[in-house]
Write a protein that holds these residues in place. Structure first.
Motif, PDB file in Angstrom:
ATOM      1  N   VAL A  13       0.860  -1.183   0.000  1.00 45.30           N
ATOM      2  CA  VAL A  13       0.000   0.000   0.000  1.00 45.30           C
ATOM      3  C   VAL A  13       0.898   1.235   0.000  1.00 45.30           C
ATOM      4  O   VAL A  13       1.703   1.439   0.912  1.00 45.30           O
ATOM      5  N   ASN A  14       0.742   2.059  -1.013  1.00 47.21           N
ATOM      6  CA  ASN A  14       1.625   3.199  -1.242  1.00 47.21           C
ATOM      7  C   ASN A  14       0.851   4.499  -1.068  1.00 47.21           C
ATOM      8  O   ASN A  14      -0.040   4.818  -1.857  1.00 47.21           O
ATOM      9  N   GLU A  15       1.202   5.272  -0.035  1.00 43.24           N
ATOM     10  CA  GLU A  15       0.577   6.582   0.167  1.00 43.24           C
ATOM     11  C   GLU A  15       0.730   7.462  -1.067  1.00 43.24           C
ATOM     12  O   GLU A  15      -0.109   8.318  -1.339  1.00 43.24           O
ATOM     13  N   ASN A  16       1.846   7.266  -1.784  1.00 40.35           N
ATOM     14  CA  ASN A  16       1.997   7.806  -3.138  1.00 40.35           C
ATOM     15  C   ASN A  16       2.046   9.324  -3.204  1.00 40.35           C
ATOM     16  O   ASN A  16       1.497   9.937  -4.114  1.00 40.35           O
ATOM     17  N   ILE A  17       2.704   9.947  -2.249  1.00 40.70           N
ATOM     18  CA  ILE A  17       2.949  11.386  -2.307  1.00 40.70           C
ATOM     19  C   ILE A  17       4.448  11.630  -2.215  1.00 40.70           C
ATOM     20  O   ILE A  17       5.165  10.872  -1.564  1.00 40.70           O
ATOM     21  N   GLY A  18       4.913  12.671  -2.867  1.00 44.91           N
ATOM     22  CA  GLY A  18       6.320  13.049  -2.779  1.00 44.91           C
ATOM     23  C   GLY A  18       7.258  11.912  -3.148  1.00 44.91           C
ATOM     24  O   GLY A  18       7.081  11.210  -4.146  1.00 44.91           O
ATOM     25  N   GLY A  19       8.253  11.699  -2.281  1.00 40.94           N
ATOM     26  CA  GLY A  19       9.255  10.673  -2.520  1.00 40.94           C
ATOM     27  C   GLY A  19       8.747   9.256  -2.366  1.00 40.94           C
ATOM     28  O   GLY A  19       9.464   8.304  -2.705  1.00 40.94           O
ATOM     29  N   HIS A  20       7.502   9.090  -1.873  1.00 37.75           N
ATOM     30  CA  HIS A  20       6.961   7.737  -1.716  1.00 37.75           C
ATOM     31  C   HIS A  20       6.788   7.040  -3.061  1.00 37.75           C
ATOM     32  O   HIS A  20       6.866   5.812  -3.151  1.00 37.75           O
ATOM     33  N   ARG A  21       6.545   7.812  -4.098  1.00 36.86           N
ATOM     34  CA  ARG A  21       6.459   7.218  -5.433  1.00 36.86           C
ATOM     35  C   ARG A  21       7.802   6.593  -5.814  1.00 36.86           C
ATOM     36  O   ARG A  21       7.859   5.483  -6.351  1.00 36.86           O
ATOM     37  N   SER A  22       8.873   7.318  -5.539  1.00 37.36           N
ATOM     38  CA  SER A  22      10.208   6.793  -5.850  1.00 37.36           C
ATOM     39  C   SER A  22      10.518   5.549  -5.046  1.00 37.36           C
ATOM     40  O   SER A  22      11.116   4.595  -5.559  1.00 37.36           O
ATOM     41  N   VAL A  23      10.113   5.540  -3.776  1.00 37.69           N
ATOM     42  CA  VAL A  23      10.328   4.361  -2.938  1.00 37.69           C
ATOM     43  C   VAL A  23       9.716   3.128  -3.586  1.00 37.69           C
ATOM     44  O   VAL A  23      10.343   2.064  -3.690  1.00 37.69           O
ATOM     45  N   HIS A  24       8.485   3.257  -4.059  1.00 35.97           N
ATOM     46  CA  HIS A  24       7.807   2.094  -4.627  1.00 35.97           C
ATOM     47  C   HIS A  24       8.289   1.767  -6.030  1.00 35.97           C
ATOM     48  O   HIS A  24       8.267   0.600  -6.434  1.00 35.97           O
ATOM     49  N   ASN A  25       8.742   2.755  -6.786  1.00 41.34           N
ATOM     50  CA  ASN A  25       9.378   2.452  -8.066  1.00 41.34           C
ATOM     51  C   ASN A  25      10.650   1.636  -7.853  1.00 41.34           C
ATOM     52  O   ASN A  25      10.933   0.688  -8.601  1.00 41.34           O
ATOM     53  N   ASN A  26      11.417   1.999  -6.833  1.00 43.40           N
ATOM     54  CA  ASN A  26      12.624   1.241  -6.513  1.00 43.40           C
ATOM     55  C   ASN A  26      12.279  -0.163  -6.032  1.00 43.40           C
ATOM     56  O   ASN A  26      12.968  -1.135  -6.368  1.00 43.40           O
ATOM     57  N   LEU A  27      11.203  -0.279  -5.251  1.00 44.62           N
ATOM     58  CA  LEU A  27      10.757  -1.601  -4.805  1.00 44.62           C
ATOM     59  C   LEU A  27      10.369  -2.477  -5.989  1.00 44.62           C
ATOM     60  O   LEU A  27      10.746  -3.650  -6.072  1.00 44.62           O
ATOM     61  N   ARG A  28       9.603  -1.905  -6.891  1.00 49.23           N
ATOM     62  CA  ARG A  28       9.184  -2.660  -8.068  1.00 49.23           C
ATOM     63  C   ARG A  28      10.395  -3.208  -8.828  1.00 49.23           C
ATOM     64  O   ARG A  28      10.414  -4.369  -9.260  1.00 49.23           O
ATOM     65  N   SER A  29      11.399  -2.356  -8.997  1.00 52.07           N
ATOM     66  CA  SER A  29      12.585  -2.768  -9.740  1.00 52.07           C
ATOM     67  C   SER A  29      13.367  -3.858  -9.021  1.00 52.07           C
ATOM     68  O   SER A  29      13.787  -4.849  -9.634  1.00 52.07           O
ATOM     69  N   SER A  30      13.556  -3.706  -7.723  1.00 53.21           N
ATOM     70  CA  SER A  30      14.427  -4.624  -6.993  1.00 53.21           C
ATOM     71  C   SER A  30      13.738  -5.911  -6.570  1.00 53.21           C
ATOM     72  O   SER A  30      14.413  -6.897  -6.249  1.00 53.21           O
ATOM     73  N   LEU A  31      12.413  -5.952  -6.596  1.00 50.57           N
ATOM     74  CA  LEU A  31      11.710  -7.195  -6.269  1.00 50.57           C
ATOM     75  C   LEU A  31      11.873  -8.248  -7.350  1.00 50.57           C
ATOM     76  O   LEU A  31      11.557  -9.432  -7.126  1.00 50.57           O
TER      77      LEU A  31
END
Length: 377
Positions: free
Chosen positions: A6-24
């Motif tokens: 679950v991604n709050e999806n504001i500010g740098g949180h988008r980048s956090v989840h983009n990085n997660l998607r890539s590294s998973l």
């Protein structure tokens, strides 16, 4: 393991989840689905609007109202889909404000890079007032149950871990502390940052928006007054940059283009005199590029940038800031040493491959803890 992120999806949180998607990708045992909260519109946008007069006093509960509207959206989707997953990960706790009971009913991990206690004095769009402590107490009434319902809580910095312990009474046995890293290109084979042929001036680089609040205009002023003849100031932003002697604006950096890394590799150091940021990705990117970091002793910056990797000064001390900038401009050997240490620290602590592996381990641990607690009742 089926995981709902679950991604709050504001500010740098988008980048956090983009990085997660890539590294998973390196974790084929994880079947991931992402619930990205959409941008506020309609009812959510209306609920999160500042109230004239009360907003100026920080009495309108704007942030909390917006968080409750956002977390209401999350609750509806989470309740409808949670049965399909083995564990849920919520980032940040604000996305789960109205789902404490749901988080308690299944294996869950709540991660955060900030709490409402720390955020209340660092919001970029308003100043705290004497009424801010009352606002904090209102937010804590919603936020505390989220942390206590989760199987495990992850603090992205020790600074935030201290807030979770002291302000929310999160027990040590359910608290894990590690950063969420970023994906960076392999830069080790390139030239050392800031090494140029010819007589080009060393470059100081700032990356960010909200130039006033993040200290870029202060940096611009100090550069013009004290350092313009010794170095170039490069400001990477989408906003207008005031003209100046040896000042250059970079407006063509876009997500995923690789342009940012080109700019960083041309730089001699990264300067980020922001008083509102807590542990910004921009600092991690600079460290990944092998740059020494100059910033302020605020929030999680001391956790992120030790003296071996850069220099931090008191937030209002212009003289100290100019002094460390001048020292590093004039000492390329020291810059190289600090930059190499920063690169090494990134590789050991802030690479997304490492932080994602830690998170996957934590998600598995949450499942085991939940199963153990259920079998003992």
């Amino acid at each position: 393991m089926r995981v709902l992120f679950v991604n709050e999806n504001i500010g740098g949180h988008r980048s956090v989840h983009n990085n997660l998607r890539s590294s998973l990708v390196a974790h084929p045992d994880v079947e991931a689905e992402f619930l990205d909260v959409p941008k506020a519109a309609g009812f959510r946008r209306a609920v999160g609007t500042s109230v004239p007069g009360l907003g100026r006093l920080d009495l309108d509960l704007q942030a909390l109202r917006a968080q409750l509207a956002l977390s209401g959206w999350v609750r509806r989707r989470l309740r409808a889909s949670m049965h399909r997953f083995d564990v849920v990960h919520v980032y940040t706790g604000n996305a789960g404000l109205r789902s404490a009971d749901l988080l308690a009913s299944m294996p869950s991990v709540v991660s955060t890079d900030a709490t409402n206690v720390t955020n209340a004095y660092r919001l970029p769009n308003r100043e705290p007032t004497r009424f801010t402590p009352r606002v904090i107490k209102a937010a804590q009434r919603w936020e505390t149950p989220v942390y206590h319902s989760a199987s495990l809580v992850v603090a992205n910095t020790e600074w935030i871990a201290r807030s979770l312990r002291a302000d929310y009474a999160v027990p040590e046995e359910r608290l894990r502390v590690f950063p969420f890293g970023i994906v960076a290109p392999g830069l080790a084979d390139g030239p050392a940052p800031g090494v140029h042929a010819g007589d080009r001036l060393p470059q100081l680089v700032f990356v960010g928006h909200q130039l006033e609040r993040k200290g870029a205009l202060r940096l611009h002023r100090l550069h013009q007054q004290h350092l313009a003849d010794e170095c170039e100031l490069v400001i990477v932003t989408s906003e207008p940059v005031p003209p100046g002697r040896n000042v250059r604006a970079v407006h063509d950096v876009t997500v995923g283009s690789g342009r940012l890394w080109e700019v960083l590799r041309e730089a001699a150091m990264f300067v980020f005199p922001s008083q509102i940021d807590q542990a910004p990705n921009a600092v991690l990117e600079a460290m990944a590029a092998g740059l020494p970091v100059v910033g302020l002793q605020v929030a999680a910056m001391p956790d992120t940038v030790p003296e071996s990797c850069g220099r931090l000064v008191e937030k209002d001390d212009d003289r100290a800031l100019v002094a460390v900038l001048r020292q590093l401009v004039r000492d390329p050997a020291l810059r190289a040493e600090l930059g190499a240490n920063a690169r090494q620290r990134f590789a050991s602590e802030y690479d997304a491959a490492i932080s994602t592996a830690r998170l996957v381990d934590t998600l598995n641990e949450a499942r085991e803890l939940f199963a153990g607690a259920r079998s003992s009742t």
